[in-house]
Design a protein around this motif. Structure first.
Motif, PDB file in Angstrom:
ATOM      1  N   SER A 551       0.732  -1.100  -0.039  1.00  0.00           N
ATOM      2  CA  SER A 551       0.027  -0.044   0.249  1.00  0.00           C
ATOM      3  C   SER A 551       0.577   1.189  -0.130  1.00  0.00           C
ATOM      4  O   SER A 551       0.606   2.135  -0.734  1.00  0.00           O
ATOM      5  CB  SER A 551      -0.914   0.022   1.061  1.00  0.00           C
ATOM      6  OG  SER A 551      -0.236  -0.210   2.232  1.00  0.00           O
ATOM      7  N   GLY A 555       0.961   4.124  -3.255  1.00  0.00           N
ATOM      8  CA  GLY A 555       0.848   5.569  -3.093  1.00  0.00           C
ATOM      9  C   GLY A 555       1.929   6.285  -3.640  1.00  0.00           C
ATOM     10  O   GLY A 555       1.881   7.223  -4.271  1.00  0.00           O
ATOM     11  N   PRO A 573      -7.890   5.909   1.542  1.00  0.00           N
ATOM     12  CA  PRO A 573      -6.611   6.050   1.960  1.00  0.00           C
ATOM     13  C   PRO A 573      -6.341   7.404   2.476  1.00  0.00           C
ATOM     14  O   PRO A 573      -5.358   7.488   3.652  1.00  0.00           O
ATOM     15  CB  PRO A 573      -5.591   5.996   0.772  1.00  0.00           C
ATOM     16  CG  PRO A 573      -6.577   6.301  -0.378  1.00  0.00           C
ATOM     17  CD  PRO A 573      -7.797   5.792   0.126  1.00  0.00           C
ATOM     18  N   GLN A 577      -4.764   4.988   5.766  1.00  0.00           N
ATOM     19  CA  GLN A 577      -3.321   5.035   5.368  1.00  0.00           C
ATOM     20  C   GLN A 577      -2.701   5.965   6.521  1.00  0.00           C
ATOM     21  O   GLN A 577      -3.242   7.151   6.793  1.00  0.00           O
ATOM     22  CB  GLN A 577      -3.092   5.460   3.974  1.00  0.00           C
ATOM     23  CG  GLN A 577      -3.723   4.314   3.016  1.00  0.00           C
ATOM     24  CD  GLN A 577      -3.135   2.935   3.141  1.00  0.00           C
ATOM     25  OE1 GLN A 577      -1.778   2.734   3.842  1.00  0.00           O
ATOM     26  NE2 GLN A 577      -3.881   1.756   2.807  1.00  0.00           N
ATOM     27  N   SER A 580      -1.298  11.051   5.128  1.00  0.00           N
ATOM     28  CA  SER A 580      -2.534  11.585   4.284  1.00  0.00           C
ATOM     29  C   SER A 580      -1.720  12.259   3.110  1.00  0.00           C
ATOM     30  O   SER A 580      -2.304  12.430   1.979  1.00  0.00           O
ATOM     31  CB  SER A 580      -3.473  12.316   5.177  1.00  0.00           C
ATOM     32  OG  SER A 580      -3.918  11.875   6.061  1.00  0.00           O
ATOM     33  N   TRP A 583      -0.873  10.423   0.302  1.00  0.00           N
ATOM     34  CA  TRP A 583      -1.955   9.983  -0.461  1.00  0.00           C
ATOM     35  C   TRP A 583      -2.846  11.061  -1.370  1.00  0.00           C
ATOM     36  O   TRP A 583      -3.256  10.864  -2.333  1.00  0.00           O
ATOM     37  CB  TRP A 583      -3.224   9.302   0.202  1.00  0.00           C
ATOM     38  CG  TRP A 583      -2.345   7.759   0.413  1.00  0.00           C
ATOM     39  CD1 TRP A 583      -1.581   7.123   1.205  1.00  0.00           C
ATOM     40  CD2 TRP A 583      -2.623   6.761  -0.898  1.00  0.00           C
ATOM     41  NE1 TRP A 583      -1.269   5.850   0.744  1.00  0.00           N
ATOM     42  CE2 TRP A 583      -1.847   5.625  -0.249  1.00  0.00           C
ATOM     43  CE3 TRP A 583      -3.237   6.702  -1.938  1.00  0.00           C
ATOM     44  CZ2 TRP A 583      -1.869   4.329  -1.182  1.00  0.00           C
ATOM     45  CZ3 TRP A 583      -3.323   5.342  -2.843  1.00  0.00           C
ATOM     46  CH2 TRP A 583      -2.519   4.374  -2.089  1.00  0.00           C
ATOM     47  N   LEU A 587      -3.270  10.642  -5.171  1.00  0.00           N
ATOM     48  CA  LEU A 587      -4.519  10.508  -5.725  1.00  0.00           C
ATOM     49  C   LEU A 587      -4.790  11.666  -6.823  1.00  0.00           C
ATOM     50  O   LEU A 587      -5.479  11.633  -7.751  1.00  0.00           O
ATOM     51  CB  LEU A 587      -5.656  10.688  -4.632  1.00  0.00           C
ATOM     52  CG  LEU A 587      -5.670   9.343  -3.695  1.00  0.00           C
ATOM     53  CD1 LEU A 587      -6.895   9.520  -2.618  1.00  0.00           C
ATOM     54  CD2 LEU A 587      -6.301   7.969  -4.603  1.00  0.00           C
ATOM     55  N   ALA A 603     -11.665  10.937   0.184  1.00  0.00           N
ATOM     56  CA  ALA A 603     -10.732  10.569  -0.844  1.00  0.00           C
ATOM     57  C   ALA A 603     -11.758  10.288  -2.088  1.00  0.00           C
ATOM     58  O   ALA A 603     -11.543  10.807  -3.398  1.00  0.00           O
ATOM     59  CB  ALA A 603      -9.957   9.401  -0.645  1.00  0.00           C
TER      60      ALA A 603
END
Ligand code: SF4
Ligand code: SF4
Ligand code: SF4
Ligand code: SF4
Ligand code: FES
Lengths: 823, 178
Positions: A551, A555, A573, A577, A580, A583, A587, A603
């Motif tokens: 994971s 990212g 995430p 996750q 932040s 991610w 993203l 998200a």
């Protein structure tokens, strides 16, 4: 204290010879083994020992001149019991007449009507007539005991069940009886609202309609509803629940007593968050981003577009899988990712992959403790987790073990635990230093010096010595209840090794009644790992043909542009996750984000291109695996709301559209495939799992679990805990109430947490912060706001913040040290 | 065994083998005349046909026709508290009650709860009257109206408003001793 040995005694109940285990209460034994019902009000075995408050259960026992309370007499050999003599009958009628003196005739407006033990007992054992014409006592009609519970004191029959629950089961000590005689009533100190993580249980315990659920108030009668048994998937405890369904809506959730899982209790999240199934905020139709905004689209268009995006990205797709995913969905996702898109970049563990060997060693069937072991072990070590937040119902089990079975509770955690007061010894270490702490315990057990390791963990070396002494003295049945936190983060493999060494030192491998019990981060984390939703393992924890990205790496790869698409299956995430910031970048950079979600969490709202509606747990079918290796079955209880579709079918359809049909026609077909392909599930079937589940580690097939390296492992020296130096160490935790379901449930919304900054009184004073004040916590230019919460038990030099709260999560900050100041 | 079609021939007897003589004559006319005697004998009773729907037979007071829900005469509050006991008693499962809570600002019934939805599906009702017996507050009673046909099934689901409304007086009630 180990499980009591069961010894059978024989007694005579109403002329019939009955065998029952020694020590069982007569009322239970008569019902279970003699098929004779002795009516009860105040007694319920799951609350604990009887108190004999109501006298409903009077029976005659030969050799004892006066009638005895059947709930409070343990069966003995040769006992001769009569439950239906004229004397007993007269007593039962008298007791009921007495109870009904002050009981209002409220049945038509009372929510208990139709499922009321008082109605049943009055009908079955009452005299039918009352001689009382005097006015009854009066109280103000329903009051709010809490935002979740209504209390009607007129209906209370003073059975003490609720008060005992509060004082002896959940041990929140909030409910009390005030006044005396007929004026007695149930209340809290100063009539404060009864807010506690398990408060809802008293609505199920109360034998009359005195304590009722406010969200369920006047919703339905027992004959209007159907009970549908399933499993709560809101946390890893996976309590067995029964949904009350009316007109395809879940109106209430009740416990489906399972000694091996929940012991008959539910937390308030599990009991009331069903409301989130039927709120408008829930996503119930597919959506696509159009001009920066998510808009509803048809299923065909959404599937078509998702298939196009995914085939375009091909092997450059990553997938994050959240804990609420079932095994079936997990397997179909791996089919979509590995066999269809050719990508191995999928993960169900937040924060990075663990070496497969270690994962196998941690999950080895001989090393697994069961939930009831928590209650009967000699000692339980709670390591780097907080049961009440991470798997609430286990908190009650630990309390029960301590209270009734003499379990020695030992705690090693960074954040003060709700169980501290019940613990024989509770020690603190610096956040993220679980590895060093476990290594220190291991070293001390091995007779080496633990002082330097304890110092590295930021723990008091004397505490470590004392804790090990306690562990050594307790006995051989030791359960280590550990949180996934210990094996997350940059030194996760070392953490796992330290834990395995500790288990080895304690001889837990193959130990009956002892072992390891993990509280994973997600509900079905265990199942997802076992069916191969990991970058480095395939189904059955076998080696993956090619290892993919975990994971954390997904990212990073997304942020670096090495991956272009990501599937978020029940995973956000930005909430789950550890980082932040990473991610947000990942993203933002991804060209396609395909989410399966029930709510517009950050998200999904900000980054998803296509959103498929996720089924709620009442709409789902499939299997999940409890952390103690119990395979449980979810059953569909209501029709899918709105345009929601079965997610397993959607994943299969996506794969088929891209050109590799998994040929899954029903969900049970996929389950059957899992039972075939996972060697240690061999021979399982949905029928076998049934309503109570099956612990696979107890079956013969468990022998085919892949071999794992044996402890002890060589450990390298763990890094030393950062010393605060004027700043504070950052610790994080996820509150029981931090979930989108709680936020969306109208009845629970008052509990949905705001960020609060937990710190010790000394630190607060040094920083000039007072309780309830707005403070800012900052590190590396990022900052989070929250209310200062001064906790007497908080360790000096550390501040605790919550994760998984949209917009103000601790994951926005980077540790280990942060600066706290008044906002 | 081969099938022998001859064996299956069944003799059908359609009347007396021979003409019956005097007995036959009686059978042809005597019985007919006896029947006619009864017919003509009734002539003196006069015509008894009721010209329904212009004319109606009055019903007995305990006749079980279309239900009514009642209000308290003094306060105007609904008697029904939404307890669902009628729904529990109903053998054809045609009553649906959804209860809600009274508030001081919005008081509908005298108790804590009231029926937010009260529906009877009259196309399924068998007019047994169990609902009336089950009701602890005499909130629902069987009325006298039996003219319930409609062109549409869903129009036969009577809502609370329809059941509470003053019934149309179209069924005469049998007077005492009638
Ligand atoms: S508690 Fe039971 S007996 Fe009492 S009013 Fe309610 S339904 Fe009736
Ligand atoms: S409120 Fe209910 S559970 Fe509590 S004492 Fe009264 S009757 Fe018993
Ligand atoms: S403890 Fe977990 S599984 Fe049990 S009811 Fe609560 S949220 Fe659901
Ligand atoms: S009369 Fe009988 S069938 Fe008709 S609604 Fe009442 S209980 Fe049901
Ligand atoms: S059930 Fe035995 S005294 Fe209450």
């Amino acid at each position: 204290m180990p499980r009591p040995l069961e010894k059978l005694v024989s007694l005579t109940i109403d002329g019939n010879e009955v065998q029952a285990p020694e020590g069982m209460m007569l009322a239970d034994a008569a019902l279970k083994y003699g098929d004779v019902e002795i009516p009860v009000f105040c007694y319920d075995a799951k609350i604990g020992p009887p108190v004999g408050a109501c006298r409903m259960c009077l029976v005659e026992i030969e050799g004892i001149p006066k009638m005895q309370a059947g709930c409070s007499v343990a069966v003995t050999d040769g006992m001769v019991v009569h439950t239906n003599t004229p004397t007993v009958k007269a007593a039962q009628e008298a007791v009921l007449e007495f109870i009904l003196i002050n009981h209002p005739l409220d049945c038509p407006v009372c929510d208990k009507g139709g499922e009321c033990p008082l109605q049943d007992n009055a009908f079955g054992w009452g005299g039918g007539l009352s001689r009382f014409i005097e006015p009854k006592r009066h109280f103000e009609k329903p009051l709010a005991l809490s935002p979740l519970i209504a209390i009607d004191r007129e209906r209370c029959i003073l059975c003490y069940r609720c008060v005992r629950f509060s004082q002896e089961v959940s041990e929140d000590d909030q409910l009390v009886l005030e006044e005396r005689g007929a004026d007695t009533f149930v209340t809290t100190f100063d009539a404060h609202p009864y807010v506690a993580p398990f408060s809802g249980n008293i609505t199920e315990l109360c034998p009359v309609g005195a304590l009722t659920s406010r969200p369920y108030r006047f919703r339905a009668r027992p004959w209007d509803i159907e009970q549908a048994g399933s499993v709560c998937t809101l946390c890893p405890a996976q309590c067995n629940v029964s949904f009350s369904v009316r007109d395809e809506r879940v109106l209430r959730v009740m416990a489906r007593d399972h000694e091996g899982v929940d012991d008959g209790w539910l937390c308030d999240k599990g009991r009331f968050a069903y409301q989130a199934i039927h709120v408008d905020e829930r996503i119930t139709e597919p959506m696509m981003r159009d001009g920066g905004e998510l808009r509803p689209v048809t299923w065909d268009l959404a599937i078509e577009s998702a298939a196009k995006l995914l085939s375009h990205a091909g092997a450059n797709t990553g997938a994050l899988v959240g804990g609420e995913t079932t095994n079936e969905e997990g397997v179909l996702l791996t089919h979509l990712m590995r066999e269809t898109l050719g990508s191995n970049d999928l993960d169900s563990r937040p924060g990075g992959a663990l070496e497969l060997e270690l994962l196998r060693a941690l999950n080895a069937p001989t090393l697994q403790a069961s939930v009831p072991d928590l209650q009967y072990a000699h000692a339980v070590l709670v390591l780097d987790c907080e049961p009440v937040d991470d798997a609430p119902v286990l908190d009650l089990r630990l309390r029960k073990g301590v209270r009734h079975h003499g379990v020695k509770l030992l705690i090693g955690s960074s954040r003060p635990s709700a169980l501290d007061q019940r613990a024989a010894l509770s020690t603190r270490f610096a956040p993220g230093c679980g590895e060093a702490f476990a290594a220190a315990l291991g070293a001390e057990l091995a007779g080496q010096s633990s002082a330097s390791l304890a110092a590295a963990a930021g723990a008091d070396p004397d505490d470590v010595v004392a804790l090990v002494a306690q562990l050594r003295d307790a006995g051989e049945e030791v359960v280590i209840l550990w949180g996934e936190r210990l094996t997350a983060g940059p030194r996760r493999n070392e953490g796992a090794r330290a834990l395995l060494n500790l288990a080895d030192q304690l001889g837990l491998d193959g130990q009956d009644g002892g072992g390891l019990l993990e509280i994973p981060s997600g509900t079905n984390s265990r199942g997802l790992r076992e069916v191969g939703v990991l970058p480095n393992a395939s189904i059955g924890l076998a080696d993956a043909a090619t290892a993919g990205r975990d994971s954390q790496q997904i990212g990073e790869a997304l942020a670096a542009g090495d991956l272009s698409a990501v599937i978020l299956l029940h995973s956000d995430p930005l909430l789950d996750q550890p980082s932040s910031a990473l991610w947000q970048r990942a993203l933002g950079k991804a060209s396609a984000v395909i989410a399966h979600a029930a709510f517009l969490t950050p998200a999904v709202r900000e980054h998803a291109n296509i959103v498929f509606p996720a089924e709620s747990y009442a709409e789902k079918e499939g299997t999940v695996v409890h952390p103690d290796s119990r395979v449980q079955r979810l059953r569909r209880s209501i029709a899918r709301q709105g345009e929601t579709r079965a997610e397993w079918a959607l994943l299969a359809e996506l794969a088929a559209k891209i050109g590799n049909d998994p040929k899954a026609l029903t969900c049970s077909m996929v389950s059957a495939r899992i039972f075939e392909q996972v060697p240690f599930y061999a021979g399982l079937s949905l029928d076998l799992i049934g309503g109570v589940g099956v612990r696979w580690s107890e079956r013969e097939a468990a022998a085919s679990f892949p071999a794992a390296p044996a402890a002890p492992f060589a450990l390298d020296a763990p890094p030393v805990a950062a010393s605060p130096n004027g700043l504070l160490r950052l610790g994080s935790f996820r509150s029981i109430w931090a979930s989108p379901e709680v936020e969306a449930s109208p009845a629970l919304a008052f509990l949905h947490p705001r960020q609060r900054v937990e710190m010790s009184a000394a630190d607060a004073e040094r920083l000039g912060i007072s309780h309830g004040e707005n403070v800012t916590v900052a590190s590396n230019g990022d900052s989070v706001e929250g209310l200062a919460h001064i906790r007497a038990s908080a360790p000096d030099g550390t501040v605790f913040l919550q994760t998984s709260i949209p917009g103000e999560s601790a994951a926005l900050l980077e540790g280990p040290l942060v600066e706290v100041k008044r906002a | 065994m081969a099938w022998d079609p001859e064996k299956d021939v069944i003799e059908v007897i359609r009347g007396p083998k021979e003409a019956g003589g005097a007995g036959g004559l009686y059978r042809a006319f005597g019985e007919t005349l006896r029947g006619l005697k009864t017919t003509f004998g009734q002539l003196r009773m006069g015509v008894d046909t009721i010209q329904y729907p212009e004319e109606k037979i009055p019903v007995y007071p305990r006749f079980r026709g279309r239900h009514q829900l009642h209000r308290f005469e003094d306060s105007g509050l609904e008697k029904c508290v939404g307890c669902s006991l009628c729904a529990a008693a109903c053998p054809s499962d045609c009553i649906r009650v959804v209860a809600a809570e009274n508030t001081p600002e919005h008081r509908v019934s005298a108790g804590e709860r009231y029926a937010a939805v009260y529906e009877i599906n009259l196309s399924r009702c068998i007019f047994c009257g169990y609902c009336e017996v089950a009701c602890p507050f005499d909130a629902i009673t069987m009325g006298h109206d039996f003219e319930l046909s409609d062109a549409n099934r869903s129009d036969l689901i009577f809502t609370k408003e329809m059941l509470l409304a003053e019934p149309i007086e179209r069924t005469p009630l049998r007077a005492e001793g009638e």
